[in-house]
Design an enzyme around this catalytic site. Structure first.
Site, PDB file in Angstrom:
ATOM      1  N   ASP A  25     -10.616  -6.467  23.178  1.00 12.54           N
ATOM      2  CA  ASP A  25     -11.055  -5.083  23.010  1.00 12.54           C
ATOM      3  C   ASP A  25     -12.553  -5.050  23.295  1.00 12.54           C
ATOM      4  O   ASP A  25     -13.353  -5.614  22.538  1.00 12.54           O
ATOM      5  CB  ASP A  25     -10.826  -4.590  21.579  1.00 12.54           C
ATOM      6  CG  ASP A  25      -9.390  -4.200  21.299  1.00 12.54           C
ATOM      7  OD1 ASP A  25      -8.529  -4.406  22.159  1.00 12.54           O
ATOM      8  OD2 ASP A  25      -9.128  -3.704  20.180  1.00 12.54           O
TER       9      ASP A  25
ATOM     10  N   HIS B  18      -4.242  -3.433  27.035  1.00  9.46           N
ATOM     11  CA  HIS B  18      -4.217  -3.959  25.674  1.00  9.46           C
ATOM     12  C   HIS B  18      -2.818  -4.466  25.327  1.00  9.46           C
ATOM     13  O   HIS B  18      -2.087  -3.873  24.528  1.00  9.46           O
ATOM     14  CB  HIS B  18      -4.719  -2.895  24.695  1.00  9.46           C
ATOM     15  CG  HIS B  18      -6.138  -2.515  24.969  1.00  9.46           C
ATOM     16  ND1 HIS B  18      -7.214  -3.187  24.421  1.00  9.46           N
ATOM     17  CD2 HIS B  18      -6.666  -1.584  25.804  1.00  9.46           C
ATOM     18  CE1 HIS B  18      -8.339  -2.669  24.894  1.00  9.46           C
ATOM     19  NE2 HIS B  18      -8.026  -1.692  25.737  1.00  9.46           N
TER      20      HIS B  18
ATOM     21  N   HIS C 148      -5.428 -10.366  23.929  1.00  5.74           N
ATOM     22  CA  HIS C 148      -6.321  -9.566  24.769  1.00  5.74           C
ATOM     23  C   HIS C 148      -7.629  -9.213  24.073  1.00  5.74           C
ATOM     24  O   HIS C 148      -7.754  -9.262  22.851  1.00  5.74           O
ATOM     25  CB  HIS C 148      -5.622  -8.273  25.225  1.00  5.74           C
ATOM     26  CG  HIS C 148      -5.361  -7.303  24.112  1.00  5.74           C
ATOM     27  ND1 HIS C 148      -4.237  -7.371  23.318  1.00  5.74           N
ATOM     28  CD2 HIS C 148      -6.075  -6.238  23.659  1.00  5.74           C
ATOM     29  CE1 HIS C 148      -4.256  -6.393  22.432  1.00  5.74           C
ATOM     30  NE2 HIS C 148      -5.369  -5.697  22.616  1.00  5.74           N
TER      31      HIS C 148
ATOM     32  N   HIS D 199     -13.549   0.486  24.455  1.00  5.62           N
ATOM     33  CA  HIS D 199     -12.200   0.857  24.030  1.00  5.62           C
ATOM     34  C   HIS D 199     -12.214   1.952  22.966  1.00  5.62           C
ATOM     35  O   HIS D 199     -11.354   2.837  22.967  1.00  5.62           O
ATOM     36  CB  HIS D 199     -11.485  -0.392  23.511  1.00  5.62           C
ATOM     37  CG  HIS D 199     -10.053  -0.205  23.141  1.00  5.62           C
ATOM     38  ND1 HIS D 199      -9.190   0.631  23.827  1.00  5.62           N
ATOM     39  CD2 HIS D 199      -9.314  -0.757  22.139  1.00  5.62           C
ATOM     40  CE1 HIS D 199      -7.988   0.579  23.271  1.00  5.62           C
ATOM     41  NE2 HIS D 199      -8.038  -0.242  22.246  1.00  5.62           N
TER      42      HIS D 199
ATOM     43  N   PHE E  34       5.757 -17.647  50.706  1.00 10.25           N
ATOM     44  CA  PHE E  34       4.884 -17.675  49.525  1.00 10.25           C
ATOM     45  C   PHE E  34       5.463 -16.714  48.483  1.00 10.25           C
ATOM     46  O   PHE E  34       6.308 -15.872  48.785  1.00 10.25           O
ATOM     47  CB  PHE E  34       3.443 -17.277  49.871  1.00 10.25           C
ATOM     48  CG  PHE E  34       3.279 -15.857  50.349  1.00 10.25           C
ATOM     49  CD1 PHE E  34       2.842 -14.857  49.488  1.00 10.25           C
ATOM     50  CD2 PHE E  34       3.546 -15.514  51.675  1.00 10.25           C
ATOM     51  CE1 PHE E  34       2.690 -13.551  49.926  1.00 10.25           C
ATOM     52  CE2 PHE E  34       3.389 -14.206  52.123  1.00 10.25           C
ATOM     53  CZ  PHE E  34       2.966 -13.216  51.251  1.00 10.25           C
TER      54      PHE E  34
ATOM     55  N   HIS F 146     -11.539  -0.385  13.991  1.00  7.72           N
ATOM     56  CA  HIS F 146     -11.926  -0.211  15.395  1.00  7.72           C
ATOM     57  C   HIS F 146     -13.169   0.675  15.521  1.00  7.72           C
ATOM     58  O   HIS F 146     -14.101   0.348  16.275  1.00  7.72           O
ATOM     59  CB  HIS F 146     -10.781   0.426  16.186  1.00  7.72           C
ATOM     60  CG  HIS F 146      -9.708  -0.519  16.616  1.00  7.72           C
ATOM     61  ND1 HIS F 146      -8.670  -0.900  15.801  1.00  7.72           N
ATOM     62  CD2 HIS F 146      -9.495  -1.157  17.805  1.00  7.72           C
ATOM     63  CE1 HIS F 146      -7.868  -1.726  16.452  1.00  7.72           C
ATOM     64  NE2 HIS F 146      -8.345  -1.901  17.674  1.00  7.72           N
TER      65      HIS F 146
END
Length: 274
Positions: free
Chosen positions: A101, A95, A99, A105, A85, A226
């Site tokens: 947030d 990040h 992706h 974060h 396998f 942010h």
């Protein structure tokens, strides 16, 4: 057509009383966020689609990163010819690639990725096209004027939904222009302005998506976007692909976010149902 279970999820997508767990502790931040009540639930509706658009870049060890260093290493721990396998151990920063947030974060105690409910991650999608402005100015910040122009053409931003910025930057993901760093190391790519964040919060938007490395523009040193958006309990997506294939209005966004306890985000499979 709709995959089994999709309509039921979409119909429940705007149950959002738990969305604001991650409000910032700072007094100034709390004062700002208190002006924006939780979004009202939308009318439940059956949703169908004719195609699904993959908004996810394939993630490899050479994928461009905000810090300029690889954030994925794949260590082979089993090989088919010897072990019967195949398996890898991943050494992965949260990040990187396309992706999520999560609120945690950029806040002290916001919701982690696993605490975002399924209903929060299946939402209406608005795509705001700023390609021409971004081509003329790599430091362009999507503005309130851009959002109002969108509304004039397509109707209100979706309360309980996501607004995506299509800057055209996804086309550069395989070369140095994606980071677009100058001789001093400062990056130059588009993002959302703080003022746009506040306007979207007023409208009840709960997610934002960028086709660049950051929700903020690349040259930002203060990460105002942010710090405005995530501590309010909202989420973001970075490094989104394929926005040219999605209409400005009418698609449903499905965010396959990682359900890892305590995660501040993570690589996600993101789809638009059109």
């Amino acid at each position: 057509m709709c995959v089994p279970g999709c309509q039921e999820v979409v119909a429940r997508r705007l149950s959002r009383r738990g969305l604001f767990k991650g409000v910032a502790g700072a007094a100034a931040g709390a004062a700002v966020f208190s002006a924006f009540p939780p979004p009202r639930a939308a009318q439940a509706a059956n949703v169908s689609f004719t195609r699904a658009v993959d908004l996810t870049h394939a993630l490899g060890e050479d994928f461009p990163t905000f810090f300029g260093k690889p954030q994925l290493q794949m260590e082979r721990t089993a090989e088919f010819s010897k072990d019967g396998f195949n398996m890898y151990t991943w050494h992965l920063a949260e990040h990187t690639g396309t992706h999520l947030d999560a609120p945690l974060h950029f806040s002290a105690d916001g919701a982690s990725a696993d605490e975002l409910s399924m209903e929060q991650l299946v939402v209406p999608l608005a795509v705001v096209n700023v390609r021409e402005k971004a081509a003329a100015d790599a430091d362009y910040q999507l503005s309130v004027e851009d959002l109002k122009a969108y509304e004039a053409a397509h109707g209100d931003l979706p309360s309980g939904g996501c607004v995506a910025m299509n800057s055209g930057w996804g086309a550069y993901v395989a070369d140095d222009k994606y980071r677009n760093a100058d001789a001093d190391g400062a990056m130059h790519f588009p993002g959302f302005s703080k003022e746009a964040c506040l306007y979207m919060m007023e409208k009840g938007v709960v997610g934002m998506a960028s086709d660049t490395l950051s929700l903020d523009h690349g040259a930002s040193k203060t990460f105002d976007t942010h710090y405005t958006w995530l501590p309010s309990g909202r989420w973001g997506l970075e490094c989104v692909a394929g926005l040219d294939e999605v209409p400005a209005k009418g698609a449903t966004l499905v965010v396959g976010a990682p359900k890892i306890k305590g995660a501040t985000g993570g690589p996600s499979r993101v789809l638009a149902l059109v």
